[in-house]
Design a protein around this motif. Structure first.
Motif, PDB file in Angstrom:
ATOM      1  N   GLN A 132      49.929  34.227  44.429  1.00  7.05           N
ATOM      2  CA  GLN A 132      50.114  34.591  45.832  1.00  7.05           C
ATOM      3  C   GLN A 132      49.901  36.083  46.067  1.00  7.05           C
ATOM      4  OE1 GLN A 132      50.586  32.053  47.889  1.00  7.05           O
ATOM      5  NE2 GLN A 132      50.624  30.715  46.096  1.00  7.05           N
ATOM      6  N   ALA A 133      49.524  36.819  45.024  1.00  9.31           N
ATOM      7  CA  ALA A 133      49.382  38.268  45.144  1.00  9.31           C
ATOM      8  C   ALA A 133      48.195  38.637  46.029  1.00  9.31           C
ATOM      9  CB  ALA A 133      49.221  38.890  43.759  1.00  9.31           C
ATOM     10  N   ARG A 163      50.164  49.675  31.951  1.00 10.44           N
ATOM     11  CA  ARG A 163      50.529  51.056  32.277  1.00 10.44           C
ATOM     12  C   ARG A 163      49.720  51.563  33.472  1.00 10.44           C
ATOM     13  NH1 ARG A 163      50.384  51.442  26.545  1.00 10.44           N
ATOM     14  NH2 ARG A 163      48.425  52.605  26.571  1.00 10.44           N
ATOM     15  N   MET A 164      48.461  51.165  33.535  1.00  9.93           N
ATOM     16  CA  MET A 164      47.626  51.569  34.676  1.00  9.93           C
ATOM     17  C   MET A 164      48.179  50.991  35.984  1.00  9.93           C
ATOM     18  SD  MET A 164      43.939  50.997  32.780  1.00  9.93           S
ATOM     19  CE  MET A 164      42.927  51.169  34.265  1.00  9.93           C
ATOM     20  N   LEU A 165      48.568  49.726  35.941  1.00 11.53           N
ATOM     21  CA  LEU A 165      49.131  49.103  37.139  1.00 11.53           C
ATOM     22  C   LEU A 165      50.457  49.761  37.524  1.00 11.53           C
ATOM     23  CD1 LEU A 165      48.416  45.340  36.337  1.00 11.53           C
ATOM     24  CD2 LEU A 165      47.232  46.773  38.021  1.00 11.53           C
ATOM     25  N   ALA A 166      51.281  50.041  36.518  1.00 12.51           N
ATOM     26  CA  ALA A 166      52.580  50.661  36.797  1.00 12.51           C
ATOM     27  C   ALA A 166      52.411  52.025  37.456  1.00 12.51           C
ATOM     28  CB  ALA A 166      53.386  50.791  35.508  1.00 12.51           C
ATOM     29  N   LEU A 170      52.450  48.712  40.567  1.00 14.25           N
ATOM     30  CA  LEU A 170      52.189  47.279  40.441  1.00 14.25           C
ATOM     31  C   LEU A 170      52.587  46.784  39.066  1.00 14.25           C
ATOM     32  CD1 LEU A 170      48.605  47.128  42.038  1.00 14.25           C
ATOM     33  CD2 LEU A 170      50.777  46.603  43.160  1.00 14.25           C
ATOM     34  N   ASP A 171      52.766  45.486  38.946  1.00 15.40           N
ATOM     35  CA  ASP A 171      52.964  44.848  37.645  1.00 15.40           C
ATOM     36  C   ASP A 171      52.410  43.429  37.730  1.00 15.40           C
ATOM     37  OD1 ASP A 171      54.856  43.246  38.965  1.00 15.40           O
ATOM     38  OD2 ASP A 171      56.536  44.450  38.271  1.00 15.40           O
ATOM     39  N   ARG A 172      52.665  42.618  36.703  1.00 15.65           N
ATOM     40  CA  ARG A 172      52.055  41.286  36.670  1.00 15.65           C
ATOM     41  C   ARG A 172      52.668  40.309  37.661  1.00 15.65           C
ATOM     42  NH1 ARG A 172      48.810  40.014  31.319  1.00 15.65           N
ATOM     43  NH2 ARG A 172      48.504  42.147  30.592  1.00 15.65           N
ATOM     44  N   THR A 173      53.759  40.683  38.284  1.00 20.27           N
ATOM     45  CA  THR A 173      54.291  39.831  39.350  1.00 20.27           C
ATOM     46  C   THR A 173      53.637  40.124  40.689  1.00 20.27           C
ATOM     47  OG1 THR A 173      56.097  41.341  39.957  1.00 20.27           O
ATOM     48  CG2 THR A 173      56.512  39.780  38.151  1.00 20.27           C
ATOM     49  N   SER A 174      52.882  41.231  40.758  1.00 25.38           N
ATOM     50  CA  SER A 174      52.259  41.611  42.030  1.00 25.38           C
ATOM     51  C   SER A 174      50.738  41.598  41.960  1.00 25.38           C
ATOM     52  CB  SER A 174      52.751  43.001  42.463  1.00 25.38           C
ATOM     53  OG  SER A 174      52.587  43.961  41.438  1.00 25.38           O
ATOM     54  N   GLN A 276      43.686  55.227  42.381  1.00 20.23           N
ATOM     55  CA  GLN A 276      44.159  55.885  43.605  1.00 20.23           C
ATOM     56  C   GLN A 276      43.451  55.316  44.834  1.00 20.23           C
ATOM     57  OE1 GLN A 276      43.420  59.979  42.153  1.00 20.23           O
ATOM     58  NE2 GLN A 276      45.584  60.384  42.547  1.00 20.23           N
ATOM     59  N   SER A 277      42.155  55.050  44.690  1.00 17.46           N
ATOM     60  CA  SER A 277      41.414  54.427  45.790  1.00 17.46           C
ATOM     61  C   SER A 277      41.955  53.034  46.090  1.00 17.46           C
ATOM     62  CB  SER A 277      39.928  54.366  45.435  1.00 17.46           C
ATOM     63  OG  SER A 277      39.188  53.686  46.427  1.00 17.46           O
ATOM     64  N   LEU A 278      42.260  52.292  45.023  1.00 21.19           N
ATOM     65  CA  LEU A 278      42.825  50.950  45.190  1.00 21.19           C
ATOM     66  C   LEU A 278      44.176  51.006  45.877  1.00 21.19           C
ATOM     67  CD1 LEU A 278      42.789  47.884  44.510  1.00 21.19           C
ATOM     68  CD2 LEU A 278      43.877  48.472  42.336  1.00 21.19           C
ATOM     69  N   LYS A 279      45.027  51.916  45.448  1.00 22.63           N
ATOM     70  CA  LYS A 279      46.362  52.027  46.053  1.00 22.63           C
ATOM     71  C   LYS A 279      46.270  52.386  47.534  1.00 22.63           C
ATOM     72  CE  LYS A 279      50.736  54.558  45.763  1.00 22.63           C
ATOM     73  NZ  LYS A 279      51.493  53.358  46.192  1.00 22.63           N
ATOM     74  N   ALA A 280      45.354  53.300  47.861  1.00 22.54           N
ATOM     75  CA  ALA A 280      45.188  53.673  49.264  1.00 22.54           C
ATOM     76  C   ALA A 280      44.780  52.462  50.097  1.00 22.54           C
ATOM     77  CB  ALA A 280      44.161  54.794  49.382  1.00 22.54           C
TER      78      ALA A 280
END
Length: 288
Positions: A132-133, A163-166, A170-174, A276-280
């Protein structure tokens, strides 16, 4: 060949055990002769013909009495599977399109016989994370650890990915994680175009069923397959593109594969820019 360089000198038991362990670790699954042998044309009593290569290295065993053993059950040889790539891919597309849920898609892959990789892999590597992410990650092919555990990105590259997701909250639940191939190629060899062609309909249906808001394409193989391009990942990375599935456009960001970053740690700065682009984009919310 042992340390003395003579192929006829036997290895000591501890040396033989160490060599066998190395082969297993490297993904070697079949022992080969010095010369090719058509084993389908041989029976158990057949011995090399006189004058055949290395026929003089050891005498043929004396024939034993005659109760033939039943042939062991085994999966069909890849050479015996259909070799018409287009036909195999079309068959895969028919199977994938008939799946209406992720459970059906997993079950279809577990019984699918059109890809030889399923016979050399230990397990099916289907997916991990939250279906569902908003964000779906697409990697390349499973490695040894993934093959053993049946989950994508669980080895060293997976630890780096976590570590990149964190780093962007983010983590594997998201996130939801898949690969372009659900089976490990033997010895981590490069997958063939035919293997990709047969597996891609399942990846495309997987994305269609999950319907994420965005895609993060990890590595050149994933980016080239989904974006249908021959451009290398160093030119693709960091540039948002569009993946179209079932008439819907999904923003897709190619980036460097974590396994590449382990080999080239100086390139992590580029991956950080991509994150950073993804997070934005995630923080901006779904496009109107």
């Amino acid at each position: 060949m042992n340390r003395s360089g003579s192929p006829s000198d036997p290895l000591a038991p501890d040396e033989a055990a160490a060599l066998l362990a190395f082969y297993v670790e490297a993904g070697v699954s079949d022992a080969l002769c010095d010369a090719p042998v058509d084993r389908y044309a041989l029976d158990e009593a057949t011995t090399p013909a006189a004058g055949a290569p290395h026929a003089d290295r050891q005498p043929a065993p004396a024939p034993v009495a005659a109760t033939p053993k039943p042939a062991p059950l085994r999966p069909p040889s890849p050479a015996a599977l259909p070799l018409d790539d287009a036909r195999a891919a079309e068959g895969a597309r028919d199977v994938a399109s008939a799946c209406n849920t992720l459970d059906e898609l997993r079950a279809a892959l577990e019984t699918f016989e059109g890809c030889p990789l399923r016979y050399t892999a230990k397990t099916l590597v289907f997916a991990d994370g939250n279906p569902q992410a908003r964000l779906m990650l697409v990697g390349e092919a499973p490695g040894r650890d993934e093959d053993l555990q049946g989950l994508p990105f669980v080895g060293r590259a997976g630890q780096l990915l976590d570590r990149m997701l964190a780093a962007i909250g983010l983590d594997r639940t998201s996130v939801y994680i898949v690969n372009t191939l659900p089976w490990r190629p033997p010895g981590n060899r490069t997958p063939t175009p035919a293997e990709h062609a047969v597996c891609m309909p399942f990846v495309e249906r997987h994305i269609e069923l999950v319907a994420p808001e965005m895609l993060l394409l990890l590595g050149g193989v994933s980016a080239k397959q989904l974006l249908r391009t021959d451009t290398g990942i160093t030119r693709l990375r960091g540039k948002w593109s569009t993946y179209n599935v079932a008439g819907r456009d999904i923003p897709a960001l190619p980036t460097l594969h974590p396994a590449y970053l382990l080999r080239q740690p100086a390139q992590k700065r580029l991956a950080w820019r991509d994150l950073q682009s993804l997070k934005a984009r995630l923080d901006a919310g779904p496009a109107g």
